[in-house]
Structures are given as structure tokens and as C-alpha cells.
Design a protein around this motif. Structure first.
Motif, PDB file in Angstrom:
ATOM      1  N   LYS A  11       0.745  -1.218   0.174  1.00  0.00           N
ATOM      2  CA  LYS A  11       0.369   0.574   0.188  1.00  0.00           C
ATOM      3  C   LYS A  11       0.834   1.257   0.199  1.00  0.00           C
ATOM      4  N   THR A  12       2.140   1.503   0.228  1.00  0.00           N
ATOM      5  CA  THR A  12       3.036   2.183   0.366  1.00  0.00           C
ATOM      6  C   THR A  12       3.355   2.439  -1.691  1.00  0.00           C
ATOM      7  N   THR A  13       3.536   3.643  -1.671  1.00  0.00           N
ATOM      8  CA  THR A  13       4.215   4.337  -3.155  1.00  0.00           C
ATOM      9  C   THR A  13       5.198   5.038  -2.426  1.00  0.00           C
ATOM     10  N   ASP A  14       5.521   5.862  -1.677  1.00  0.00           N
ATOM     11  CA  ASP A  14       6.752   6.427  -1.469  1.00  0.00           C
ATOM     12  C   ASP A  14       7.926   5.727  -2.005  1.00  0.00           C
ATOM     13  N   ALA A  15       9.131   5.919  -2.836  1.00  0.00           N
ATOM     14  CA  ALA A  15      10.223   4.772  -2.928  1.00  0.00           C
ATOM     15  C   ALA A  15      11.332   4.840  -1.869  1.00  0.00           C
ATOM     16  N   ALA A  16      11.460   5.731  -1.055  1.00  0.00           N
ATOM     17  CA  ALA A  16      12.202   6.343   0.260  1.00  0.00           C
ATOM     18  C   ALA A  16      11.955   4.599   1.799  1.00  0.00           C
ATOM     19  N   LYS A  17      10.767   4.897   1.620  1.00  0.00           N
ATOM     20  CA  LYS A  17       9.823   4.207   2.495  1.00  0.00           C
ATOM     21  C   LYS A  17       9.497   2.672   2.630  1.00  0.00           C
ATOM     22  N   ARG A  18       8.792   2.453   0.930  1.00  0.00           N
ATOM     23  CA  ARG A  18       9.334   1.398   0.385  1.00  0.00           C
ATOM     24  C   ARG A  18      10.347   0.702   0.459  1.00  0.00           C
ATOM     25  N   LYS A  19      11.348   1.137   0.550  1.00  0.00           N
ATOM     26  CA  LYS A  19      13.119   0.776  -0.028  1.00  0.00           C
ATOM     27  C   LYS A  19      12.658  -0.101   1.872  1.00  0.00           C
ATOM     28  N   GLU A  20      12.330   1.053   2.372  1.00  0.00           N
ATOM     29  CA  GLU A  20      12.503   0.905   3.777  1.00  0.00           C
ATOM     30  C   GLU A  20      11.749  -0.009   4.739  1.00  0.00           C
ATOM     31  N   ILE A  21      10.760  -0.216   4.283  1.00  0.00           N
ATOM     32  CA  ILE A  21       9.961  -1.228   4.623  1.00  0.00           C
ATOM     33  C   ILE A  21      10.062  -3.138   3.845  1.00  0.00           C
ATOM     34  N   TYR A  22      11.212  -2.651   2.599  1.00  0.00           N
ATOM     35  CA  TYR A  22      11.822  -4.302   1.812  1.00  0.00           C
ATOM     36  C   TYR A  22      12.900  -4.697   3.273  1.00  0.00           C
ATOM     37  N   LYS A  23      13.757  -3.141   3.231  1.00  0.00           N
ATOM     38  CA  LYS A  23      14.944  -4.143   4.853  1.00  0.00           C
ATOM     39  C   LYS A  23      14.284  -4.452   5.768  1.00  0.00           C
ATOM     40  N   GLU A  24      12.752  -4.522   5.928  1.00  0.00           N
ATOM     41  CA  GLU A  24      12.597  -4.853   7.640  1.00  0.00           C
ATOM     42  C   GLU A  24      12.372  -6.002   6.549  1.00  0.00           C
ATOM     43  N   ILE A  25      11.149  -6.464   5.817  1.00  0.00           N
ATOM     44  CA  ILE A  25      10.866  -7.464   5.250  1.00  0.00           C
ATOM     45  C   ILE A  25      11.599  -8.466   5.198  1.00  0.00           C
ATOM     46  N   ILE A  45      18.715  -9.131  -1.184  1.00  0.00           N
ATOM     47  CA  ILE A  45      18.253  -9.662  -0.831  1.00  0.00           C
ATOM     48  C   ILE A  45      19.603 -10.385   0.279  1.00  0.00           C
ATOM     49  N   THR A  46      19.354 -11.064   1.459  1.00  0.00           N
ATOM     50  CA  THR A  46      20.063 -11.112   2.281  1.00  0.00           C
ATOM     51  C   THR A  46      19.969 -13.248   2.100  1.00  0.00           C
ATOM     52  N   HIS A  64      10.159 -14.388   0.099  1.00  0.00           N
ATOM     53  CA  HIS A  64      10.758 -13.239  -0.230  1.00  0.00           C
ATOM     54  C   HIS A  64      11.606 -14.196  -1.382  1.00  0.00           C
ATOM     55  N   THR A  65      12.167 -14.849  -1.039  1.00  0.00           N
ATOM     56  CA  THR A  65      13.484 -15.658  -1.886  1.00  0.00           C
ATOM     57  C   THR A  65      12.842 -16.187  -3.022  1.00  0.00           C
ATOM     58  N   GLU A  66      11.494 -16.915  -3.086  1.00  0.00           N
ATOM     59  CA  GLU A  66      10.929 -17.722  -3.891  1.00  0.00           C
ATOM     60  C   GLU A  66      10.234 -16.487  -5.413  1.00  0.00           C
ATOM     61  N   LEU A  67       9.583 -15.616  -4.420  1.00  0.00           N
ATOM     62  CA  LEU A  67       9.384 -14.101  -5.423  1.00  0.00           C
ATOM     63  C   LEU A  67      10.763 -14.326  -6.017  1.00  0.00           C
ATOM     64  N   GLU A  68      11.634 -13.656  -5.560  1.00  0.00           N
ATOM     65  CA  GLU A  68      12.519 -13.219  -6.522  1.00  0.00           C
ATOM     66  C   GLU A  68      12.903 -14.085  -7.656  1.00  0.00           C
ATOM     67  N   ALA A  69      12.563 -15.734  -7.586  1.00  0.00           N
ATOM     68  CA  ALA A  69      12.459 -16.692  -8.846  1.00  0.00           C
ATOM     69  C   ALA A  69      11.596 -16.654  -9.678  1.00  0.00           C
ATOM     70  N   VAL A  70      10.241 -16.207  -9.362  1.00  0.00           N
ATOM     71  CA  VAL A  70       9.260 -15.804  -9.501  1.00  0.00           C
ATOM     72  C   VAL A  70       9.912 -14.234 -10.964  1.00  0.00           C
ATOM     73  N   TYR A  71      10.408 -13.147 -10.076  1.00  0.00           N
ATOM     74  CA  TYR A  71      10.666 -11.944 -10.899  1.00  0.00           C
ATOM     75  C   TYR A  71      12.050 -12.767 -11.819  1.00  0.00           C
ATOM     76  N   GLU A  72      12.453 -13.457 -11.626  1.00  0.00           N
ATOM     77  CA  GLU A  72      13.637 -14.199 -12.161  1.00  0.00           C
ATOM     78  C   GLU A  72      12.592 -15.215 -14.063  1.00  0.00           C
ATOM     79  N   GLU A  73      12.170 -15.656 -13.290  1.00  0.00           N
ATOM     80  CA  GLU A  73      11.266 -16.338 -14.666  1.00  0.00           C
ATOM     81  C   GLU A  73      10.438 -15.081 -15.493  1.00  0.00           C
ATOM     82  N   LYS A  74       9.598 -13.809 -15.141  1.00  0.00           N
ATOM     83  CA  LYS A  74       9.520 -12.888 -15.833  1.00  0.00           C
ATOM     84  C   LYS A  74      10.810 -12.536 -16.728  1.00  0.00           C
ATOM     85  N   ASN A  75      11.525 -12.660 -15.878  1.00  0.00           N
ATOM     86  CA  ASN A  75      13.017 -11.941 -16.503  1.00  0.00           C
ATOM     87  C   ASN A  75      13.271 -12.280 -17.938  1.00  0.00           C
TER      88      ASN A  75
END
Length: 982
Positions: free
Chosen positions: A129-143, A518-519, A211-222
Motif C-alpha cells: 500500500k506504500t507508494t513512496d520509494a524511500a519508505k518502500r525501500k525501508e519496509i523491504y529492508k525490514e522484510i 536479498i540477504t 521473498h526468495t521464492e518471489l525473486e525466482a518468479v521475478y527471474e521467470e518474468k525476466n
């Protein structure tokens, strides 16, 4: 034409020999055995039983006792059609996550893991639900941080490990418009383990390591962004269906939705559609249905029925004029023309549409086959239907030859369709199509997967074509009239179509899914849940392996100077006859061209078109293929037509009539194919791998004529090579109903053997794999989003004593989803959608083993992917649990593997090439129990660890800093001419 029909037409029944196809009644009946009611269709050769359990779960069972294995499919009627509009790709996400476990498996400590997963769930909702790029980056770090903490309590790949330990094969799943399907192939003695695991799998799936499996889906899309055929398909469907989700929602989903997933929506989707009245369990193979249905009922009784809202879109408006689209990309030009047809739930249209498609293209005698392909008026052309539930799609496709425009190909394809519309075709072919369909159905009875997928299709569209109608399709096809075909073609193949021009050029609309930070997460590969321990402890009845005894399982004879390897076909009246030569592409530059030319040649008495039609009438086929060291010429068909089938092929090879005009057209095709190969990233990577193994003078570069040499080559030179071919030593491999004595007598009448064979042609060059003395990087620039990376290292010559440890190492280290490489590169580090490592065994005793590692990844992950794979190669990743799984998997697969038909003879020949006189599987099986981690470690250290390798990298120099690759080894840029030799 889809491969399904290509196969059946290649081995068709002769209509004239059948007379009229008997009309059989296929009616639904009911029965009750072992306390369970089921339906079946009379005269169904698969004898399928259709159960519906009390909770609404459909169970479809078909027994086949040819081998001790079972094909299992678990579908749900939900796919991209039913994705929420604001969360496309969700069904596909969920498919990936249903391999991650539940609260009972995949977790070390569910009580500690759950609060962290709940937190991740909430963080994703904030992120969504967040659109602000900086805030999204912060949330993703927490994820990322919280995901790392949660992963400490997760056990990756427990599902795959349990399937492997019970001897499962083909563990996979797929999502399409109307279905998501989970696939397994299991030993017959693994039923109890399999049902326990599957019942738990769908009880309470947990979205862990998300989030690592989601990255596999990103890869499939790419990867799809580098896939021009995929882009053409999406463009075609979007234009055909401006309303229906077939065209409005792609299976992988939009980039925007991929970037903003919602775990809550995924869970809601599961709860909505993964309910028993919307699912099925389809099992085909070696079991007792009365016993199996009880076990399935007990395992899945916990499921509760829920109302499911069926996807019912507004009807599409008719297309009244051509819709023209363009797609750009690096691959060669081609054209696609598509019409919207009635859905597969319309039985009459489905039946007539099948005939229409076959009349247009059946690989031998269709209008496109004869008038375009055989006449070499285009490089390639075909037709193909997609039978979907609501609407079907029929497609004509073509690839231009040199100097030809896409518009010219369009006119040629539409011209063939006009002939069909006007009725300018042979009506007798309709009967042949029906006969071919019937034969294919008979042949598929032996194959568990063919049976299962046919039943799957019926389940997905069960409200339309039901199993009785599917079973009766052969009879229905034979009743189609010429006028019905004409009426159908004029009604559904009019001017309302979509045409997609795929043009070579830059795609300026590509938007890549960016790489998130991704760590690496824990995989806890040495840990096991109590559930896994319980499943693996469930008893499995012992199945004794069956090794080949070359002195008993095949007979050997002689015809003239040739050796005959014979296996009897006691099941039906079909035969396969192969002439196998002990020389291949390494012996002749002319060979590959000659075998292509064979398809366009005639004889003094028959044209190429007449030969093709005659083979069609005979319901026979011939194929000509080659490897480095062998040529295989194969004819097949009905035993009653053996003499004519074999003698016709004999005439074609020995009496081929040189046609300079046809050969000039072929040379044009070959030049176009060469250019097309340079626009194929897979072909480029293969070329780099050849360069890495053999050096600049390798089979890819040294065995090709230069373009100038090719242009100078004459038809007579090529035809003379063919005419002389049977004078060289060849072995006869036969599988069919004749006795060995009958075969020898009949073959001597139709195949001319010389009194004495000529000596084999010498090698063009001595190709020997080169063990590298230093590490280097081979790089070829190609316009693409991804990067393709191979690790290549030839090692030492074949040693049969090493075979058991090699096979175990491959299974343990780099093959399959339960392997170390997959767990680390994809599951833990999210660096690739596709990755593997394999130590290849040579085909002959004088060749070397060679290592191939592979990662297909985003270009900006290259410098993470390479060190990650290197670490696995250089430091042995020891895991007792993974070793245990690998060994159990191999033992159970060997116990249930059955080599049959002419595969017995080819297995014998392969053993001879290695200097063996026994079935090497027996030695592997015996040795497995004695091998341990120390053996694998010693093997890796001796052959792989800290040894020089050659990196083969294909990617865009605009996305990869090529000069920086020197940190891995000496960089050598190779042009496409370097790679292909022309």
C-alpha cells in the motif's frame, strides 16, 4: 500442429486396411465395488473409473501394469483466469509456494516461526500500500531482515526431499489459464507415503521463505522478456481477447503486481479455490483401484466442500477485420495468424476443428506440408490449435526464407486456407485422420503420463466434452464430411483474425523487474521435521530391480554382412527398423546436409511429394538423424506394410534423383538457418561451450562448410553420398512382431546389402576435449535482459569404476530440486530461476568426462552468482541428510526402471561404446550402499575443486561490465563468427 498430432500422424493406420472404422458405443455406466460408487464409460480402453468422494473431491483412476510406477496429477480448476484483477500472477505465486511446507513440515519450530511469518505478512501489506520509494525501500529492508530471522526456523526443500526419498520423479507443477496442476511420478510401493504427503501439503500451506521464492518468479518474468515466442503468444492472446482473461491477465502477472505481492490475497485465493469440489486426484499406473480409493478417501476426508464461483466473463464480440500487431526482439522474423474458435466445451466444433487443423498441416500430406514446406516456399510453416474451455485459438505460423518478407509468408499461408475453404483437398484424408487418432490412442495406453494428461484435460473441461465423448472421438472424426469442413472453415476462419509480425529489432517496451536486496537465508539442510521422519519411516514393499541380460533380452542374428539386434513386439502390429552406422557428423561435413536434403528428394519414378503422400497412405514414417559418431535411419509402420515401407525408403536413399533447383532452395534454407542460429541465445551458449571444451577448432566450427563452400556444393555431391551410404557398415535394430527368421528373410528381399562393407569414413579432425590449464572467460555479446553462464571443465577419460560415484555425485550435488546447487543458488540466495551442475559421462571409452555448471540469472546478479557457484565447486558442501535422500532416490528409481522395446538394443550398443558387456545400472546399484560423503568429497577434490574452468557467458555488454570479468580469469571476447565458424 501440436506434437500430439504430429506423433499420431507419424504412425498412422492405413484406412484402406481398416475398411470402415467400427462404430462403438461409449456410454456412462455406474458400478460399486469395495463400498465405493464410481462411473465408467463402456468400451473405454483405459478403463478409467470416475469417483466423487463425499466432500466433492473427484478421483480418477486408470490401471496400467506395464511397469511398477504411477503418474499422479493433482489439479485445481483455478489459474490466471481467476486471478484478482489487482493481483495478477497470484495463482502462479501460489503454485510455487505449495512446495514450501505446512506447520508440520518445513519448520524446525512452528511456535517460534509463526510470529515472524505473521510479521512478514503485515510488512508486505504495508509494502503493497506504500507508494513512496524511500519508505518502500525501508519496509523491504525490514522484510529481508525478518525473513532472515524466520528462515532460521525453516527447513528448505523438505517436500522435494520426501518425494526424492520415496523414488519420486518429475516433481513439478504448472499454471495456465484454467488450471494449476501438481505433477509426480512415483513407484507403486510409495502410495502410502505419497498420499500422506499430499494430504498434508494441501491442509495448511505456509508461505515461508517467500521473498526468495518471489525473486525466482521475478527471474521467470525476466526470462520471458528475453523470450520472443512468449511475447508473441501474449500479444496474440491480448488482441484476440480484449475482454476475456485469456488475453487480459498473463499467467506470470504484470510487473507492477509482481512488485507488490499480498500474502493475504494469496491465502484468500487458496481458501477460495483449493477446495475438494474444485480439485481432482488423477492416478494412472500399477495399483489396485479398490484398495487405492479407500486410501485416498481416508487421506483427504478432512477437506470440506465450499461453493466455488465459476469464472463467467462477458462474451467477446466477433472479430470482423484483421488486427495487426508487431513484436520486436533479437530472434529471427516470423509470422503468426490466429483465429478465435469455439471452446473445447463445444464437442461438434472441437471434432470438425481437429479435422480442419489436420488437413492444413499433418507433417506429411496437409496443404501446408505439401504446398509450402515440401516445395520450400517458406523456411517453416505449420498450424496448431489451443483447445481452451471457453474459446479455442487456431494459429497458422510461418518463418520466411532468405529474401522473403513476412507479408509474402502471410499471403502463402492464407492462400492454403483459401484452398481448404473452397474444398480443394482430398476428402479421403479425413478417414486417415480418424484412423491415426485411433492408433495414437492405442499406443498411448502403454504410457502412464499420456493417459493421465488426457484425463486431466477432461477434468478441466468436464462441463463440456466428457469422457464418453472423448472416448468416442475417433468414431466422430471418421463421420466428418467434406462439406462440414468447408462450412467450418468459412464460418470460423474468416477475415476476423489477429496477425502478429515478429520482427528482428530492439524491443523498446521491455521493463525489467529490478533486483531487490536479498540477504542469504538459512536452508537448514541437516535438519528434519518430525513429519518428514514419519513419512520416510513408512514401510515400502520391496521391488526387485530388473537388469538387462544382453544374452537373453535381445536376440542377435545376421543378414548378409550386417548384424541384427532383435526385440519382439508382442503387444501390437507395429514395427520400428533402424539402420545404425558407426560414423556420424565427425566423419563427414556432407552428412548433415544430405540428411536434410533427403526430405526434399524424389526418385526417377516418384517425386518428393508423391513419396510423402505414399508414406502417409502406408501409415509409415522415416526419420534420419545423426550424432557425433552415429547415423540412425529409422522406418516404422504397420507390419503388413513392412515390405513396401522399407523398399520405398531403400529406393529413396539408393536411387535419389539430384535436383539442382531444389538443392539451391535447400542451400538458401541452410544459410537462413545459420543466420537464425546467431540470433538464438541458447545456440550461442552451446557454441561457447563447444569452444570451451575443444578450443577454436571444435565440432561446431570445423565441421561446417564456410558459406562460400556451401554455395559451391552441388546436388550431385550430396546425392552421391546418400547413394553410397548403405555400402558402409551398419547394424540393423528391429522391434516388431516378425520372428527373427522372418525378419532376416524379408529384409534381405527389400534392403540391398553389399557383399562386404566399405571401411568407415575417417574423422574430419581429431576432436579431443581439452582440460584447461588456466581459468578463462569466453564472452559473446547478445541483446538480452538476462545473463547465461556455463562453467566448463573437461577432466579425464572414461573409467567404468568411477560410474557409481559420478552418478551419486550428480544426484546429490547438482541435479534436481533437492540438490545442493538448487537449494543454495535458488532457494537460499535467490540468484536464479534455473540452475544446475552436472558431471557428464562420455559416450565412448576414449572420451573425457566434463563438468557443466549453469546459472541463468539477471545481468546485475552475475557477480553474485559466479562466486556462489564457485564456492560450491571449491568447498565440498557436506550434508549427510542430502546424501541419504540422494541414495534412497537412486535406489528406488533403479528398482522400478524398466528398459523395454528397442531401447534394449540401444542400451546394449551404448554399453559396447564404453567397452562394457553388462547393464551398468547393476554395478551402480550394488555400489551405492558402500559410498559415503568422503567418497564424494574425494571425487570433487580430484576433479573439480580449485581446478581451472572456462566460463562461457552470453549477455549484453550494455548490462555487463565485460572488462571487470577479468577478476575471474583471462577474458576472451568471441564474435558470432568465432562461435559458429561462419
Amino acid at each position: 500442429m501440436p506434437s500430439f498430432f504430429k506423433t499420431l500422424l507419424a504412425s498412422a493406420l492405413v484406412v484402406s486396411s481398416l475398411g470402415s472404422i467400427a462404430q462403438t458405443k461409449y456410454e456412462w455406466k455406474s458400478a460399486n465395488t469395495a463400498g465405493y460408487n464410481y462411473k465408467f464409460v463402456t468400451n473405454d480402453p483405459m478403463k478409467a473409473r470416475f469417483y466423487q468422494l463425499k466432500n466433492g473431491l473427484t478421483v480418477i483412476l486408470s490401471e496400467n501394469h506395464k511397469e511398477p510406477r504411477i503418474q499422479a496429477l493433482i489439479p485445481t480448476r483455478a489459474g490466471s483466469n481467476t486471478d484478482p484483477k489487482d493481483h495478477t500472477g497470484l495463482a502462479h505465486y501460489l503454485e510455487h509456494m505449495l512446495f514450501k511446507g505446512t506447520d508440520k513440515y518445513g519448520s524446525l519450530d512452528w511456535a517460534k516461526e509463526k510470529p515472524l511469518l505473521d510479521k512478514i505478512n503485515d510488512l508486505y501489506e504495508q509494502y503493497n500500500k506504500t507508494t513512496d520509494a524511500a519508505k518502500r525501500k525501508e519496509i523491504y529492508k525490514e522484510i529481508d531482515k525478518t525473513s532472515g530471522e524466520a528462515a532460521k526456523y525453516a527447513i528448505a526443500n523438505e517436500y522435494d526431499k520426501m518425494m526424492a526419498a520415496m523414488g519420486g520423479q518429475g516433481t513439478n507443477a504448472f499454471t495456465s489459464y484454467e488450471q494449476t496442476v501438481y505433477t509426480e511420478d512415483i513407484p507403486t510401493n510409495a502410495i502410502d507415503r505419497f498420499l500422506a504427503l499430499q494430504a498434508e501439503r494441501f491442509r495448511n500451506p505456509v508461505l515461508r521463505i517467500f521473498h526468495t521464492e518471489l525473486e525466482a518468479v521475478y527471474e521467470e518474468k525476466n526470462r520471458s522478456l528475453d523470450n520472443d515466442p512468449w511475447k508473441v503468444e501474449e500479444t496474440k492472446y491480448a488482441a484476440l481477447f480484449p475482454t476475456h482473461n485469456y488475453g487480459q491477465q498473463t499467467t506470470i502477472g504484470t510487473i507492477e503486481h509482481l512488485k507488490n505481492p499480498s500474502l493475504i490475497e494469496i491465502k484468500n485465493y487458496f481458501n477460495k479455490y483449493y477446495v475438494p469440489n474444485n480439485m481432482a486426484i488423477i492416478m494412472v499406473g500399477d495399483f489396485n483401484s479398490d484398495e487405492l480409493i479407500k486410501k485416498i478417501d481416508k487421506a483427504f476426508a478432512y477437506m470440506q466442500t465450499k461453493p466455488v464461483q465459476e469464472y463467467k466473463p462477458a462474451p467477446e464480440l466477433p472479430l470482423t477485420a484483421p488486427i495487426i500487431k508487431e513484436v520486436f526482439g533479437p530472434t529471427p522474423d516470423n509470422i503468426t495468424i490466429a483465429w478465435r474458435w469455439p471452446g473445447a466445451v463445444s464437442p461438434k466444433e472441437h471434432i470438425i476443428g481437429t479435422i480442419v487443423d489436420e488437413l492444413m498441416s499433418n507433417s506429411k500430406a496437409g496443404l501446408i506440408d505439401i504446398n509450402l514446406s515440401k516445395a520450400q516456399k517458406v523456411l517453416r510453416a505449420s498450424s496448431s490449435p489451443d483447445w481452451n474451455k471457453d474459446y479455442s485459438v487456431w494459429t497458422l505460423s510461418g518463418t520466411p526464407k532468405n529474401g522473403q518478407t513476412l507479408e509474402e509468408v502471410r499471403d502463402l499461408l492464407l492462400g492454403q486456407l483459401d484452398l481448404l475453404k473452397k474444398g480443394q483437398f482430398d476428402e479421403s484424408i479425413i478417414k486417415a485422420i480418424a484412423a491415426n487418432y485411433k492408433l495414437n490412442a492405442i499406443q498411448s495406453l502403454e504410457k502412464n503420463d499420456a493417459r493421465a494428461y488426457k484425463l486431466l484435460n477432461d477434468f478441466v473441461v468436464s462441463k463440456g466434452i466428457d469422457w464418453n465423448e472423448t472416448s468416442a472421438m475417433t468414431d466422430a472424426l471418421s463421420k466428418v464430411t467434406k462439406q462440414q469442413v468447408i462450412d467450418f472453415a468459412n464460418k470460423y476462419c474468416g477475415n476476423g483474425y489477429v496477425i502478429v509480425y515478429k520482427r528482428k529489432g530492439e524491443d523498446k517496451n521491455i521493463t525489467k523487474v529490478d533486483k531487490p536486496e536479498i540477504t542469504q537465508v538459512e536452508t537448514n539442510r541437516e535438519k528434519q521435521s518430525d513429519f518428514l521422519k514419519a513419512v520416510n519411516a513408512m514401510p515400502m514393499k520391496d521391488i526387485q530391480p530388473k537388469w538387462l541380460d544382453y544374452n537373453k533380452d535381445l536376440q542377435k542374428g545376421k543378414v548378409g554382412p550386417a548384424e541384427v539386434l532383435y526385440v519382439k513386439n508382442a503387444d501390437n502390429d507395429l514395427f520400428r527398423l533402424t539402420y545404425r552406422f558407426d560414423m556420424g557428423s565427425w566423419n563427414s561435413k556432407v552428412l548433415p546436409i544430405a540428411l536434410q536434403y533427403l526430405n526434399f528428394l524424389g526418385t526417377p519414378t516418384m517425386s518428393a511429394e508423391e513419396i510423402s503422400k505414399e508414406y502417409y497412405k502406408l501409415a509409415s514414417n522415416f526419420t534420419a538423424n545423426f550424432t557425433d559418431h552415429h547415423i540412425n535411419l529409422t522406418v516404422s509402420g504397420l507390419n503388413e506394410n513392412f515390405d513396401r515401407t522399407v523398399s520405398l525408403f531403400e529406393q529413396l536413399v539408393t536411387s535419389a534423383k539430384a535436383d539442382p533447383a531444389t538443392f539451391e532452395l535447400l542451400k538458401g534454407r541452410l544459410l537462413k538457418q545459420r543466420n537464425d542460429a546467431k540470433a538464438n541465445k541458447g545456440a550461442i551458449l552451446q557454441g561457447l561451450a563447444q569452444y570451451a571444451q575443444f578450443g577454436a577448432k571444435n565440432p561446431r566450427t570445423a565441421l561446417n562448410f564456410t558459406n562460400e563452400e556451401l554455395k559451391a556444393l552441388t546436388a550431385d555431391e550430396v546425392v552421391n553420398f546418400l547413394k553410397d551410404l548403405f555400402n558402409f557398415k551398419h547394424t540393423v535394430v528391429y522391434y516388431g512382431p516378425k520372428s527373427l527368421e522372418q525378419l532376416s528373410a524379408d529384409l534381405s528381399k527389400v534392403h540391398k546389402f553389399p557383399t562386404q562393407f566399405k571401411a568407415d569414413l575417417p574423422l574430419v579432425a581429431n576432436f579431443d576435449r581439452i582440460t584447461p590449464s588456466k581459468t578463462q572467460v569466453l564472452f559473446t555479446n547478445f541483446d538480452m535482459v538476462q545473463a547465461e553462464i556455463d562453467w566448463i571443465r573437461p577432466t579425464v577419460k572414461f573409467d567404468p569404476a568411477q560410474t557409481p560415484v559420478v552418478e551419486l555425485f550428480n544426484n546429490y550435488f547438482g541435479g534436481g530440486m533437492s540438490s545442493i546447487v538448487f537449494q543454495t543458488i535458488r532457494e537460499s540466495k535467490a540468484l536464479a530461476y534455473s540452475t544446475y551442475a552436472y558431471y557428464f559421462t562420455p559416450n565412448t571409452k576414449d572420451e573425457k568426462y566434463f563438468l557443466v555448471g549453469y546459472v541463468g540469472t539477471q545481468a546485475d546478479k552475475l557477480n553474485e552468482a559466479i562466486p556462489s557457484m564457485n564456492e560450491l565447486f571449491n568447498v565440498f558442501p557436506a550434508s549427510e541428510k542430502n546424501l541419504e535422500t540422494a541414495k534412497e532416490s537412486m535406489l528406488k528409481n533403479y528398482q522400478t526402471e524398466r528398459i523395454t522395446q528397442d531401447a534394449i538394443a540401444f542400451n546394449y550398443l551404448a554399453a559396447q561404446e564404453k567397452g562394457l558387456n553388462y547393464d551398468e545400472r547393476s554395478k551402480i546399484f550394488e555400489a551405492l550402499g558402500k559410498l559415503g560423503l568422503e567418497d564424494l568429497k574425494k571425487f570433487q577434490e580430484a576433479n573439480i575443486a580449485n581446478k581451472p574452468v572456462t566460463y562461457c557467458i552470453v549477455g549484453s555488454e550494455n548490462k555487463i561490465k565485460v572488462d571487470e570479468l577479468s577478476k575471474y580469469g583471462e577474458v576472451k571476447r568471441l564474435t558470432l563468427e568465432d562461435v559458429f565458424g561462419y
